[in-house]
Design a protein around this motif. Sequence first.
Motif, mmCIF file in Angstrom:
data_model
loop_
_atom_site.group_PDB
_atom_site.id
_atom_site.type_symbol
_atom_site.label_atom_id
_atom_site.label_comp_id
_atom_site.label_asym_id
_atom_site.label_seq_id
_atom_site.Cartn_x
_atom_site.Cartn_y
_atom_site.Cartn_z
ATOM 1 N N THR A 82 -107.917 56.993 -25.620
ATOM 2 C CA THR A 82 -109.285 56.988 -25.098
ATOM 3 C C THR A 82 -109.494 58.208 -24.210
ATOM 4 O O THR A 82 -108.576 58.634 -23.498
ATOM 5 N N GLU A 83 -110.682 58.779 -24.278
ATOM 6 C CA GLU A 83 -110.965 60.009 -23.529
ATOM 7 C C GLU A 83 -111.434 59.725 -22.108
ATOM 8 O O GLU A 83 -111.461 60.640 -21.276
ATOM 9 N N SER A 84 -111.824 58.513 -21.824
ATOM 10 C CA SER A 84 -112.307 58.184 -20.476
ATOM 11 C C SER A 84 -111.766 56.830 -20.039
ATOM 12 O O SER A 84 -111.429 55.981 -20.868
ATOM 13 N N SER A 85 -111.689 56.634 -18.745
ATOM 14 C CA SER A 85 -111.182 55.381 -18.193
ATOM 15 C C SER A 85 -112.263 54.302 -18.250
ATOM 16 O O SER A 85 -113.456 54.595 -18.227
ATOM 17 N N GLY A 86 -111.817 53.064 -18.335
ATOM 18 C CA GLY A 86 -112.766 51.968 -18.332
ATOM 19 C C GLY A 86 -112.231 50.733 -19.018
ATOM 20 O O GLY A 86 -111.057 50.665 -19.404
ATOM 21 N N TYR A 87 -113.117 49.759 -19.165
ATOM 22 C CA TYR A 87 -112.786 48.511 -19.852
ATOM 23 C C TYR A 87 -113.269 48.616 -21.295
ATOM 24 O O TYR A 87 -114.417 48.995 -21.552
#
Length: 331
Positions: free
Chosen positions: A74-79
Amino acid sequence: MRERRKKKVVPIRKVRSINFGAGAFLGIFIYLVVCCIMYFNKPRISIYEVEEKKLSDEYSCTGIVLRDETLINTESSGYLNYYYAEGSKIGKNEVVYTVDETGELYNLLRTSNEKMSLSKSERALLWDNISEFRNGYDSSEYSTVSDFTYNVENTVLELSSSTMSHNIDNILKENNISGSYRKISSDRSGIIAYTQDGYEGKKAKDITTEDFHGNDYEKKMLRSQDKVEAGEPAYKMVTGEDWTLVIELTENLYQQLETRRKEDKKKKQEYSYLNISFSKEGIELKKPYTLSKGNKGYFAIIEMSDYIVHFLDDRFVNVDISLDSMEGLKI
């Protein structure tokens, strides 16, 4: 006096009467003796139940499944919330999951899911996992417990993600959420999976004996309800239907297969074939094989082109190898 007349006593022979009872008993006794002698002297005939089936030398082995698989980060952090169940075939540019960078949408979805109830078919899916584990449980194999845990968690998350996906659009409109929410599409087509074990990218030539017996093997589930950091794997994509099965052999079995291969070569046969079966899945196949040996161990290598979905969650499989198969009667 008149002389007494002398009496002449004449002895009478006593006629012996025949004892028919004793004769009958003697006859029966002699008959029984003769029957016993004849019984113990005649050849014995034993009765067995037989069935017609294939007779062969079978060897139980362990195989490693190698696929053309790539971890997608994944390119970005998150849920992350996923749109597809494991084993689904997806095309290029299809939305695979969403990223909620702030957790706002994730919390709203969780609140919505607290009211979720399982349908009859969803409950049946969970019970199928439990029944399969109970029927095949082996206390000597810890992997069966870890696989069961993974299957149940995977099923629950799959049901939860399915409900979330249906509710996302409504929740976005009701709460005016847009900036922190992103849809991520696939950059290739293939079969989606949600596990990671460190064997991704390995080829048959890389496999050693330690790969079969290493105690540090660990399978990690990528789909979870925890926050994922940028650069971490989000899912795994399996491209193509072809895969490789590497079977660990004993030295004796390797020599038998090598002898068979040389005999086939003398007969000018292009390939040598091996009868293999996966008892757990109920699959029997006849496939060409190659052999490999060295300090790494003894291995049979089989290229497969079907059943990849059956073994999508498996890295290690139990394989039965049958040699010298023939038709016959088995007692």
